[in-house]
Motif scaffolding. Structure first.
Motif, PDB file in Angstrom:
ATOM      1  N   TRP A 122       0.840  -1.199   0.000  1.00  0.00           N
ATOM      2  CA  TRP A 122       0.000   0.000   0.000  1.00  0.00           C
ATOM      3  C   TRP A 122       0.883   1.260   0.000  1.00  0.00           C
ATOM      4  N   MET A 123       1.934   1.266   0.864  1.00  0.00           N
ATOM      5  CA  MET A 123       2.826   2.421   0.934  1.00  0.00           C
ATOM      6  C   MET A 123       3.554   2.630  -0.390  1.00  0.00           C
ATOM      7  N   TRP A 124       4.011   1.520  -0.951  1.00  0.00           N
ATOM      8  CA  TRP A 124       4.696   1.557  -2.246  1.00  0.00           C
ATOM      9  C   TRP A 124       3.794   2.229  -3.286  1.00  0.00           C
ATOM     10  N   ASN A 125       2.569   1.731  -3.345  1.00  0.00           N
ATOM     11  CA  ASN A 125       1.603   2.273  -4.286  1.00  0.00           C
ATOM     12  C   ASN A 125       1.362   3.772  -4.041  1.00  0.00           C
ATOM     13  N   ARG A 126       1.206   4.176  -2.775  1.00  0.00           N
ATOM     14  CA  ARG A 126       0.990   5.588  -2.426  1.00  0.00           C
ATOM     15  C   ARG A 126       2.166   6.446  -2.882  1.00  0.00           C
ATOM     16  N   ILE A 127       3.395   5.979  -2.577  1.00  0.00           N
ATOM     17  CA  ILE A 127       4.580   6.762  -2.923  1.00  0.00           C
ATOM     18  C   ILE A 127       4.644   6.984  -4.437  1.00  0.00           C
ATOM     19  N   VAL A 128       4.400   5.901  -5.195  1.00  0.00           N
ATOM     20  CA  VAL A 128       4.472   5.997  -6.659  1.00  0.00           C
ATOM     21  C   VAL A 128       3.401   6.948  -7.178  1.00  0.00           C
ATOM     22  N   THR A 129       2.176   6.787  -6.657  1.00  0.00           N
ATOM     23  CA  THR A 129       1.071   7.583  -7.174  1.00  0.00           C
ATOM     24  C   THR A 129       1.189   9.049  -6.777  1.00  0.00           C
ATOM     25  N   VAL A 130       1.442   9.313  -5.492  1.00  0.00           N
ATOM     26  CA  VAL A 130       1.476  10.692  -5.006  1.00  0.00           C
ATOM     27  C   VAL A 130       2.615  11.474  -5.652  1.00  0.00           C
TER      28      VAL A 130
ATOM     29  N   TYR B 138       9.481   3.661 -15.375  1.00  0.00           N
ATOM     30  CA  TYR B 138      10.836   3.202 -15.683  1.00  0.00           C
ATOM     31  C   TYR B 138      11.809   3.566 -14.567  1.00  0.00           C
ATOM     32  N   ILE B 139      11.303   4.247 -13.507  1.00  0.00           N
ATOM     33  CA  ILE B 139      12.135   4.448 -12.309  1.00  0.00           C
ATOM     34  C   ILE B 139      11.657   3.539 -11.191  1.00  0.00           C
ATOM     35  N   LEU B 140      10.383   3.644 -10.843  1.00  0.00           N
ATOM     36  CA  LEU B 140       9.804   2.725  -9.848  1.00  0.00           C
ATOM     37  C   LEU B 140       8.386   2.375 -10.273  1.00  0.00           C
ATOM     38  N   PRO B 141       8.173   1.125 -10.700  1.00  0.00           N
ATOM     39  CA  PRO B 141       6.828   0.754 -11.151  1.00  0.00           C
ATOM     40  C   PRO B 141       5.894   0.518  -9.974  1.00  0.00           C
ATOM     41  N   ASP B 142       4.634   0.687 -10.238  1.00  0.00           N
ATOM     42  CA  ASP B 142       3.607   0.377  -9.253  1.00  0.00           C
ATOM     43  C   ASP B 142       3.575  -1.141  -9.025  1.00  0.00           C
ATOM     44  N   PRO B 143       3.302  -1.602  -7.778  1.00  0.00           N
ATOM     45  CA  PRO B 143       3.263  -3.055  -7.547  1.00  0.00           C
ATOM     46  C   PRO B 143       2.325  -3.770  -8.513  1.00  0.00           C
ATOM     47  N   ALA B 144       1.208  -3.147  -8.834  1.00  0.00           N
ATOM     48  CA  ALA B 144       0.256  -3.789  -9.759  1.00  0.00           C
ATOM     49  C   ALA B 144       0.901  -4.002 -11.118  1.00  0.00           C
TER      50      ALA B 144
END
Ligand SMILES: Nc1ncnc2c1ncn2[C@@H]1O[C@H](COP(=O)(O)OP(=O)(O)OP(=O)(O)O)[C@@H](O)[C@H]1O
Ligand SMILES: [Mg+2]
Lengths: 292, 259
Positions: A51-59, A65-71
């Protein structure tokens, strides 16, 4: 000598004891919670991390190509599965072969060591040297002298994996109960009988401990060797897939391959733990559950 | 079940002025002599370090004497000595029956062939229902019984017991003492029994070799002139008390003699 029924009675009735007091009730409740928590807690942590990973990427609007979303990692895994699966099979084959050779070589050498102190004195220091030298520094040399790529990979993985098998099995073969050894001598056991009926069974728990370590190390050895060996083509494993995906900035695929490697490591560990449990649960103390 | 048709009272083995020195100057035994007859129950009684275990190990041919010798009367082969240690010394990976099989297994006799003998011995120690249990599942006393069954399985001429019950609680120990005497009646075996306990040695033995340390040797032999079978009532009899006094007295004199 037939008066031991009391002794037997007490040991039997212990099992069927019902909950009798508050302490016992608390103890059982704690045991139940721990049983559930052992699985639940890591899953909660995993969910939180994702969830945190997803939040960091989205926000932060980080590009994939730097950090993909877990999905995205999961969808890439699904999309590239045939490519990744083939690579996994290549790595897995090297890992398992290396593990097999490590078991044969490690146990074989350990048995020879216990049969002859002089062989042990002569060879053990070199086994240690082989172990303490980082494989990544030997691997380039190996690939210079060994033409066959598979053999080179195997050799690297074997160097890493065989030492825990050797040292644990040697320790086990030498940790025989002294009185049992005397007993074997009194009844005229020869060397072979002592090895088969006494030393090898005594060494089994030690060997299995070494095997579990070796399983993980064989995978590491295989992956490291692949990094060094480089060259792609039809025969490339997961490590090369990661390298190649890195050159192309295909970060999701890097993560997907990483996920597969980690998953494989966990699977190897679980299988070897299961094997260990199956072989030992009937008699070995390590397999006995005791209350705290 | 008695072995080789040995007859009670005949000589069985003699230790002739046996010396054993470990390293340069640890004199574990010095000039130790002991005569054992068929049917004897001999206790070696003495303080820690007086060479009791060393004497047993020499009789079992596990170590060689520095000088002197052990002479056997009659046929002495593999399996004529049974041994029971202070710990049960069982193979934890094998079931009770497989543990008792060990002596036969090592001389190449299959489990099927040895089976009835194994069952007999387990019955003698009262564990016939536990042949498929693992040692881990048994209590300390039961493990010791398995160990005794294993020592019996070859019909040994003599059984050596090195403080077999020392690690057990007193109640279990009393019970095993009684059972051991019962077993001696049924099986008719010869026993050398190492112990620290005056009471145990008087209850069980017909002869007690009181030993002293540094150097280890037999100080004096006390004969317990009380026939077998003995039972629990012997423990509370006045002659038992008198023998215990005699043996304690002998132990006291032996320690004084040394200093
Ligand atoms: N293998 C050995 N190497 C060196 N010394 C030894 C060895 N075995 C026994 N000893 C020494 O010999 C002496 C007698 O030992 P032993 O074990 O026979 O005594 P013990 O009467 O059985 O004592 P305990 O009642 O403690 O078992 C001791 O001083 C012991 O330290
Ligand atoms: Mg001793």
């Amino acid at each position: 000598m037939a008066h031991i029924s009391d002794e037997i009675e007490t040991s039997r009735s212990e099992a069927s004891k019902a909950i009798v007091d508050v302490d016992e009730y608390r103890r059982q409740r704690r045991a139940r919670l721990e049983r559930i928590g052992k699985w639940l807690m890591p899953l909660i942590v995993l969910a939180l991390m994702l969830w945190m990973w997803n939040r960091i990427v989205t926000v932060n609007e980080i590009p994939h190509y730097i950090l993909p979303d877990p999905a995205l990692v999961i969808t890439t895994l699904a999309a590239d599965i045939s490519l990744l699966w083939n690579a996994l099979l290549v790595t897995l084959r090297i890992t398992l072969l290396a593990l097999a050779v490590a078991v044969i070589g490690g146990v074989g050498l350990a048995v020879i060591f216990t049969q002859s102190r002089f062989v042990e004195m002569s060879l053990f220091p070199y086994a240690v040297i082989l172990q303490v030298t980082p494989v990544i520094s030997i691997a380039p040399l190996i690939f210079i002298y060994v033409d066959n790529r598979t053999v080179g990979l195997l050799l690297c993985a074997w160097i890493v994996a065989f030492f825990p098998v050797l040292s644990n099995t040697t320790l086990g073969l030498n940790s025989v109960d002294h009185n049992l050894r005397d007993l074997f001598r009194i009844y005229g056991a020869n060397r072979w009988q002592e090895l088969v009926h006494l030393r090898l069974p005594s060494a089994l728990p030690y060997f299995l401990g070494g095997l579990r370590i070796a399983g993980g190390l064989a995978l590491i050895g295989a992956v490291v060797a692949e990094y060094v060996a480089g060259t792609g083509g039809i025969n490339s494993g997961l490590a090369f897939t990661i390298l190649e995906a890195g050159y192309r900035l295909n970060i999701p695929r890097m993560f997907a391959a990483l996920l597969l490697i980690a998953g494989t490591g966990v699977l190897i560990f679980l299988i070897l733990s299961l094997l260990s449990h199956l072989l030992l649960h009937k008699w070995h103390e390590s397999a006995v559950k005791r209350e705290a | 079940m008695r072995h080789h048709g040995d007859t009670v009272g005949d000589g069985l083995l003699t230790m002739l002025s046996v010396d054993k020195t470990f390293g340069a100057d640890i004199k574990a035994l010095k000039d130790m002599s002991l005569q054992v007859n068929v049917g004897d129950f001999i206790s070696l009684l003495g303080p820690s370090g007086c060479g009791k275990s060393t004497a047993l190990r020499i009789i079992a041919s596990l170590i060689n004497p520095t000088s002197g010798r052990v002479e056997w009367d009659g046929d002495h082969s593999r399996g004529s000595v049974g041994i029971v240690f202070q710990e049960p010394t069982l193979m934890p990976w094998a079931t009770v029956a497989k543990n008792v099989w060990l002596p036969h297994r090592l001389s190449g006799i299959s489990f099927r062939k040895a089976r009835s003998k194994i069952e007999d011995c387990l019955k003698v120690v009262g564990l016939e229902d536990f042949s498929n249990s693992y040692p881990r599942e048994l209590s300390g006393g039961m493990k010791m019984r398995v160990s005794i069954a294993r020592a019996l399985v070859t019909d040994p001429r003599i059984i050596l017991m090195d403080e077999p019950f020392a690690a057990l609680d007193e109640i279990t120990r009393f019970k095993l003492n009684n059972d051991l005497l019962q077993l001696k009646e049924n099986v008719g075996c010869t026993v050398i029994f190492v112990t620290h306990s005056v009471f145990e040695s008087v209850f069980l033995s017909n002869r007690i070799a009181v030993m002293v340390a540094r150097p280890g040797r037999v100080f004096e032999e006390v004969v317990i002139d009380e026939g077998y079978p003995r039972d629990e009532s012997f423990r509370t009899s006045s002659s038992y008390a008198a023998y215990c006094r005699r043996v304690s007295e002998s132990l006291r004199r032996s320690t004084n003699a040394k200093t």
